[in-house]
Design a protein around this motif. Structure first.
Motif, PDB file in Angstrom:
ATOM      1  N   GLY A  39       2.066   3.057  -0.359  1.00 12.13           N
ATOM      2  CA  GLY A  39       2.228   2.069  -1.431  1.00 12.13           C
ATOM      3  C   GLY A  39       1.047   1.142  -1.426  1.00 12.13           C
ATOM      4  O   GLY A  39       0.146   1.283  -0.634  1.00 12.13           O
TER       5      GLY A  39
ATOM      6  N   ARG B 294      -0.463   6.450   0.347  1.00  9.65           N
ATOM      7  CA  ARG B 294       0.890   6.968   0.076  1.00  9.65           C
ATOM      8  C   ARG B 294       1.991   6.023   0.521  1.00  9.65           C
ATOM      9  O   ARG B 294       3.146   6.171   0.137  1.00  9.65           O
ATOM     10  CB  ARG B 294       1.064   8.330   0.760  1.00  9.65           C
TER      11      ARG B 294
ATOM     12  N   GLU C 247      -7.275   9.689  -2.721  1.00  9.77           N
ATOM     13  CA  GLU C 247      -5.944   9.440  -3.282  1.00  9.77           C
ATOM     14  C   GLU C 247      -5.501   8.009  -2.985  1.00  9.77           C
ATOM     15  O   GLU C 247      -6.021   7.358  -2.079  1.00  9.77           O
ATOM     16  CB  GLU C 247      -4.930  10.450  -2.730  1.00  9.77           C
TER      17      GLU C 247
ATOM     18  N   GLU D 212     -10.140   2.139   0.390  1.00  8.78           N
ATOM     19  CA  GLU D 212      -8.725   2.483   0.361  1.00  8.78           C
ATOM     20  C   GLU D 212      -8.020   1.992  -0.897  1.00  8.78           C
ATOM     21  O   GLU D 212      -7.090   2.635  -1.388  1.00  8.78           O
ATOM     22  CB  GLU D 212      -8.030   1.908   1.603  1.00  8.78           C
ATOM     23  N   ARG D 213      -8.425   0.837  -1.403  1.00 10.19           N
ATOM     24  CA  ARG D 213      -7.730   0.256  -2.559  1.00 10.19           C
ATOM     25  C   ARG D 213      -8.495   0.444  -3.869  1.00 10.19           C
ATOM     26  O   ARG D 213      -7.919   0.805  -4.882  1.00 10.19           O
ATOM     27  CB  ARG D 213      -7.506  -1.252  -2.346  1.00 10.19           C
TER      28      ARG D 213
ATOM     29  N   LEU E  15      -7.199  -7.100  -7.901  1.00  7.89           N
ATOM     30  CA  LEU E  15      -7.398  -7.570  -6.515  1.00  7.89           C
ATOM     31  C   LEU E  15      -8.875  -7.519  -6.138  1.00  7.89           C
ATOM     32  O   LEU E  15      -9.397  -8.382  -5.436  1.00  7.89           O
ATOM     33  CB  LEU E  15      -6.608  -6.697  -5.527  1.00  7.89           C
TER      34      LEU E  15
ATOM     35  N   ARG F   3      -3.847  -3.046 -11.305  1.00  7.75           N
ATOM     36  CA  ARG F   3      -3.504  -4.084 -10.334  1.00  7.75           C
ATOM     37  C   ARG F   3      -4.542  -4.139  -9.205  1.00  7.75           C
ATOM     38  O   ARG F   3      -5.002  -5.210  -8.805  1.00  7.75           O
ATOM     39  CB  ARG F   3      -2.116  -3.806  -9.739  1.00  7.75           C
ATOM     40  N   LYS F   4      -4.934  -2.968  -8.725  1.00  3.31           N
ATOM     41  CA  LYS F   4      -5.899  -2.927  -7.622  1.00  3.31           C
ATOM     42  C   LYS F   4      -7.272  -3.433  -8.069  1.00  3.31           C
ATOM     43  O   LYS F   4      -7.980  -4.072  -7.286  1.00  3.31           O
ATOM     44  CB  LYS F   4      -5.995  -1.500  -7.062  1.00  3.31           C
TER      45      LYS F   4
ATOM     46  N   ARG G 149     -13.264  -1.128   4.150  1.00  2.00           N
ATOM     47  CA  ARG G 149     -11.935  -0.519   4.210  1.00  2.00           C
ATOM     48  C   ARG G 149     -11.160  -0.819   2.930  1.00  2.00           C
ATOM     49  O   ARG G 149     -10.517   0.054   2.344  1.00  2.00           O
ATOM     50  CB  ARG G 149     -11.189  -1.053   5.440  1.00  2.00           C
TER      51      ARG G 149
END
Lengths: 263, 256
Positions: free
Chosen positions: B256, B254, B251, B107-108, B171, B167-168, B103
């Motif tokens: 954030g 949304r 994408e 997602e990130r 992480l 940034r992602k 996930r």
């Protein structure tokens, strides 16, 4: 499978993400210790909860020394770890389909419906608090993503464009959901699965919010198959069992929904 | 015979090929021109999912009657349908870790890698490459997918999106280190090589090989893990023939 200890589930109201593992446990017939975390009081960001789940998200489950978060992954854990009726199809392609729809709900349908709902309801309810206290509470949120989301919801920072796009997406997603139910009772053909539990936690509210949310997405005329699917869901005893754990009111008469008649 | 449909070897397309190779499953590859994606997808309208998948238009795996999309779920499908050698932990907690990590990656990390990779690919491309591909007009695609393509072809990403992507990825590198720390290695989930290693490796590849136009400094533990994955026979054989390329991916969340 050997006997296993009782899991502890930290949850808010039995809907949205919290409702997913709650209903999965009930469908599986697994007893669990319920710990209610009041999201609107920001209980999930308080030190005593952060000591259990450092991410400060709900729901979370502790079991056999492990901390589990991510509601959909918790549901799969529940099905894999405990005895009881299987909540995942055994056919690999059907299991794939179950996972695809859970992601579609988790990352498309639900966040869009949720943005509209937070802007209209959750944000304003929290906004009444003392501004200094609110700021301190937001600053205490450990995940940056969640800090941004709470700030937007509380101060009403969603742009008109973002909200309109979310509304559009709920309309698209509800139409796709309806199309998928053609010719069968459940999301994955004729097998009830975790995908139905996942989606129920998001879809149940939409017929009741059509007017207040200005979002005519799920109703007997536009999405009759979805309404029939909701009725089948309300007939499952797990809904009554789990909704009894609500501290507020789910605001919905389960028996009326389970016996709803369509023209 | 399984057929893997791709439009370029994106990280996600590679992850499916790597999983098939690790399992020793024969497969054919069918390439589709990204300029005619909408047209290519018209061959897959018998089910609802391929045209609506959040990850992007391809890869798709056709296996008998089943048309499967969204790479991580294809990976899990392959392990469900062809259990040997097992590429997931045997225990429920290990499987939870695999899915929770998936996930995060989907997602990130995947949107961040796609944003930087696509920006680099198209920003300096000749104008003829960028003109009027059919998907910008294809009403069969969801609007947000058409928007994603239009944005990719319009030019470099905004400074905000670049920062957010970096940034992602930061992480992501921290997460690899912490997963290895928790499991004790040598693989992300412990002693068994799993789908998590494959899913993370294809995203780590452009970061570790500095092909995104941004510098990152992976930790020593993560670097060792990366080399170990790259050194596996099945992985090396797939990578010897293919070069990774980027197309508009999922994408950014949304909220954030």
């Amino acid at each position: 499978m050997k006997m296993t200890e009782k899991p502890v589930l930290y949850h808010w109201e039995p809907n949205a993400n919290s409702g997913k593992p709650m209903l999965a446990l009930a469908e599986k017939g697994v007893e669990f210790t319920s710990v209610y975390i009041d999201m609107l009081e920001f209980d999930q960001h308080k030190p005593e909860y952060l000591a259990i789940n450092p991410m400060g998200t709900i729901p979370a489950m502790t079991h056999e020394g492990h901390l589990l978060n991510e509601s959909t992954a918790i549901m799969e854990y529940v099905d894999a770890r405990f005895e009881g009726p299987s909540l995942r199809p055994s056919d690999p392609a059907e299991r794939w389909k179950m996972r695809w729809w859970m992601k579609y709900c988790d990352q498309y349908y639900a966040p869009c419906a949720s943005m509209v709902a937070w802007d209209l309801f959750t944000g304003p309810r929290v906004r009444d608090k003392d501004p200094e206290e609110l700021k301190a509470r937001i600053d205490a949120i450990p995940l940056e993503e969640r800090r941004i989301a709470w700030r937007k919801a509380i101060y009403g920072l969603f742009s008109e464009e973002e909200l309109a796009e979310s509304r559009r997406r709920v309309m698209e997603a509800s139409a796709l959901f309806e199309a998928n139910l053609e010719g069968h009772d459940w999301i994955v053909g004729n097998t009830f699965s975790l995908a139905d539990i996942n989606a129920f936690n998001l879809v149940y509210i939409l017929p009741h919010m059509a007017e207040t949310m200005k979002l005519p997405s799920v109703d007997p005329v536009r999405t009759p198959r979805t309404m029939e699917w909701l009725r089948r869901m309300y007939q499952r005893p797990s809904i009554k069992t789990i909704w009894a754990l609500s501290r507020g009111s789910m605001g919905i008469d389960i028996d009326a929904e389970a016996n709803r008649e369509f023209a | 015979m399984k057929t893997l449909h791709i439009a370029d070897w994106t990280p996600q397309a590679l992850s499916v090929a790597l999983t098939l190779a690790e399992k020793g499953l024969p497969f054919e590859v069918e390439h589709h021109d990204w300029r005619a994606l909408a047209q290519a997808l018209e061959g897959f309208t018998a089910t609802l999912e391929p045209g609506n998948t959040l990850e992007g238009e391809f890869p798709l795996l056709v296996d008998g009657d089943a048309t499967l999309c969204d790479s991580h779920f294809i990976l899990e499908y392959l392990d469900d349908a062809c259990p040997e050698p097992a590429l997931r932990p045997d225990d429920a907690y290990g499987q939870w870790r695999l899915q929770a990590l998936a996930r995060f990656l989907g997602e990130r990390v995947a949107p961040a890698i796609a944003s930087l990779g696509v920006s680099r690919r198209f920003a300096d491309a000749p104008a003829t490459t960028r003109e009027e591909p059919d998907m910008l007009r294809a009403t069969s695609l969801p609007r947000e997918r058409r928007d994603a393509w239009a944005a990719a072809l319009a030019g470099p990403i905004s400074p905000h999106l670049r920062d957010e992507s970096q940034r992602k990825i930061g992480l992501f590198l921290e997460r690899i280190e912490s997963e290895l720390d928790t499991s004790g290695g040598p693989w992300l989930l412990g002693t068994r090589f799993t789908l998590s290693d494959i899913a993370a490796f294809v995203l780590a590849k452009p970061v570790f090989e500095a092909s995104l136009g941004v510098d990152f400094a992976p930790g020593a533990r993560a670097a060792r893990w990366f080399e170990q994955v790259a050194g596996r026979a099945a992985v090396a054989s797939v990578l010897a023939d293919q070069t990774m390329a980027f197309l508009p991916g999922p994408e950014h969340a949304r909220w954030g």
